[in-house]
Design a protein around this motif. Structure first.
Motif, PDB file in Angstrom:
ATOM      1  N   ALA A 182       0.882  -1.376   0.128  1.00 53.20           N
ATOM      2  CA  ALA A 182       0.075  -0.008   0.090  1.00 53.20           C
ATOM      3  C   ALA A 182       0.855   1.335   0.047  1.00 53.20           C
ATOM      4  O   ALA A 182       2.036   1.360   0.466  1.00 53.20           O
ATOM      5  CB  ALA A 182      -0.940  -0.012   1.131  1.00 53.20           C
ATOM      6  N   ILE A 183       0.302   2.315  -0.543  1.00 54.23           N
ATOM      7  CA  ILE A 183       1.141   3.677  -0.707  1.00 54.23           C
ATOM      8  C   ILE A 183       1.671   3.972   0.751  1.00 54.23           C
ATOM      9  O   ILE A 183       2.526   4.803   1.130  1.00 54.23           O
ATOM     10  CB  ILE A 183       0.283   4.547  -1.432  1.00 54.23           C
ATOM     11  CG1 ILE A 183       1.192   5.881  -1.852  1.00 54.23           C
ATOM     12  CG2 ILE A 183      -1.091   5.121  -0.674  1.00 54.23           C
ATOM     13  CD1 ILE A 183       0.480   6.681  -2.730  1.00 54.23           C
TER      14      ILE A 183
ATOM     15  N   GLU B  94      -0.137   4.979  -6.542  1.00 54.16           N
ATOM     16  CA  GLU B  94      -0.691   3.624  -6.229  1.00 54.16           C
ATOM     17  C   GLU B  94      -1.563   3.262  -7.413  1.00 54.16           C
ATOM     18  O   GLU B  94      -2.372   3.798  -7.751  1.00 54.16           O
ATOM     19  CB  GLU B  94      -1.970   3.767  -4.963  1.00 54.16           C
ATOM     20  CG  GLU B  94      -2.065   2.514  -4.323  1.00 54.16           C
ATOM     21  CD  GLU B  94      -2.949   2.724  -3.076  1.00 54.16           C
ATOM     22  OE1 GLU B  94      -2.467   1.861  -1.956  1.00 54.16           O
ATOM     23  OE2 GLU B  94      -3.667   3.358  -2.934  1.00 54.16           O
TER      24      GLU B  94
ATOM     25  N   THR C 224       2.709   0.245  -5.453  1.00 58.25           N
ATOM     26  CA  THR C 224       2.930   1.392  -5.431  1.00 58.25           C
ATOM     27  C   THR C 224       4.259   1.678  -5.959  1.00 58.25           C
ATOM     28  O   THR C 224       5.303   0.955  -6.179  1.00 58.25           O
ATOM     29  CB  THR C 224       3.155   1.843  -4.043  1.00 58.25           C
ATOM     30  OG1 THR C 224       2.025   1.666  -3.093  1.00 58.25           O
ATOM     31  CG2 THR C 224       3.522   3.429  -3.858  1.00 58.25           C
TER      32      THR C 224
ATOM     33  N   ALA D 191      -4.363   8.533  -3.855  1.00 60.59           N
ATOM     34  CA  ALA D 191      -3.850   7.317  -4.435  1.00 60.59           C
ATOM     35  C   ALA D 191      -2.336   8.091  -5.012  1.00 60.59           C
ATOM     36  O   ALA D 191      -1.483   7.270  -5.817  1.00 60.59           O
ATOM     37  CB  ALA D 191      -4.419   6.901  -5.900  1.00 60.59           C
TER      38      ALA D 191
END
Length: 305
Positions: free
Chosen positions: A160-161, A261, A266, A236
């Protein structure tokens, strides 16, 4: 009575040592004054180039001193050797920089995304000087970068970012980069760290003897209706801009990091630029390469191409 010839003194050898000291002190003082901020980078480079020109003359004088020592036995061997060493202390670093100036492309702005480089959040402050400077975002310059630094590419991480953002900030903090501006960072890091206010309130509810104080206990709050409240989507993307200086020479650098993202991955892009001149001597590529290597180590196991 034995004959003892009088050895002449080599004037060239004596002057090689004197001018060698002058050139070496000129170069060192230029570096020190630039490092502490009293001398601009273009002026420091001009002083070092002057010292290198004097060093070439000093090297010639030392060679003359050695020649006279060999042929007529003139005094000045130690002076010639001292002048030669001081001249080489200046000429070797300048020669290495000149070789990189010739071999590497004349660019001062490097990006892992050549087609769509990230835009600066705050434009770097560029001061005009005697050193020429062109537009770093010129497509022709980007093509030069593609040919010289083909290995400078972005990174894709299976994560995840917000997790990648924390790692990026940690690496930048280790390198002591100074934050300049950011976009989308607050929304991503919100909630990742423990609430200091809540911890302080809970600590205040405990008396000094270690027992709970009913009078200072926090009041219960109604449970929020999270089922009927829509969750705000996390951004994002994120942009982080930093500035720093090299350790020894103190060359100012501007760095921009972009996180995007894409589904469950990412992507990290970087951009680095020097502020003075039209040639970075490969410094920006080295900064990006080192940062991405450290980021790969911190996110070991989730790095991709």
């Amino acid at each position: 009575m034995p004959f003892r010839p009088v050895r002449p003194h080599s004037i060239a050898a004596a002057w090689s040592r004197r001018l060698g000291w002058f050139a070496l002190m000129l170069a060192l003082m230029s570096l020190v004054l630039h490092r502490i901020g009293m001398l601009d980078m273009p002026n420091a480079i001009a002083a070092i180039l002057l010292a290198a020109f004097i060093a070439v003359f000093v090297l010639g004088l030392s060679m003359i001193g050695f020649f006279m020592l060999w042929h007529i036995g003139a005094k000045g061997g130690h002076a010639s050797f001292s002048g030669m060493v001081m001249a080489l202390l200046i000429l070797i670093p300048v020669g290495l920089a000149a070789s990189r100036f010739v071999m590497l492309p004349r660019i001062h702005d490097i990006s892992t995304d050549i087609a769509n480089p990230p835009e600066w959040l705050e434009e770097p402050e560029i001061k005009l000087s005697w050193m020429p400077r062109s537009d770093g975002s010129d497509p022709a310059k980007r093509r030069l970068q593609a040919g010289a630094y083909a290995q400078i590419t972005g990174r894709r991480y299976e994560g995840a970012i917000d997790r990648v953002l924390v790692a990026v900030q940690a690496v930048a903090q280790e390198k002591k980069w100074t934050p300049v501006a950011n976009v989308g960072v607050e929304a991503l890091v919100d909630g990742l760290e423990p609430n200091a206010a809540g911890s302080a309130a809970q600590a205040g509810a405990v008396a000094s003897n270690g027992e709970a104080d009913p009078a200072r206990a926090p009041l219960p709050a109604p449970r929020p209706d999270i089922e009927n409240q829509p969750l705000a989507p996390l951004p994002a993307f994120a942009l982080l801009q930093y500035q720093t200086k090299t350790l020894i020479l103190g060359i100012p650098l501007d760095i921009l990091i972009r996180l995007s993202e894409e589904e469950e991955t990412t992507f990290v892009d970087m951009r680095a630029s020097t502020r003075d001149g039209d040639h970075d001597l490969g410094l920006n590529a080295s900064v990006i390469r080192t940062f991405l290597r450290d980021l790969d180590i911190r996110l070991l196991g989730i790095a991709g191409g």
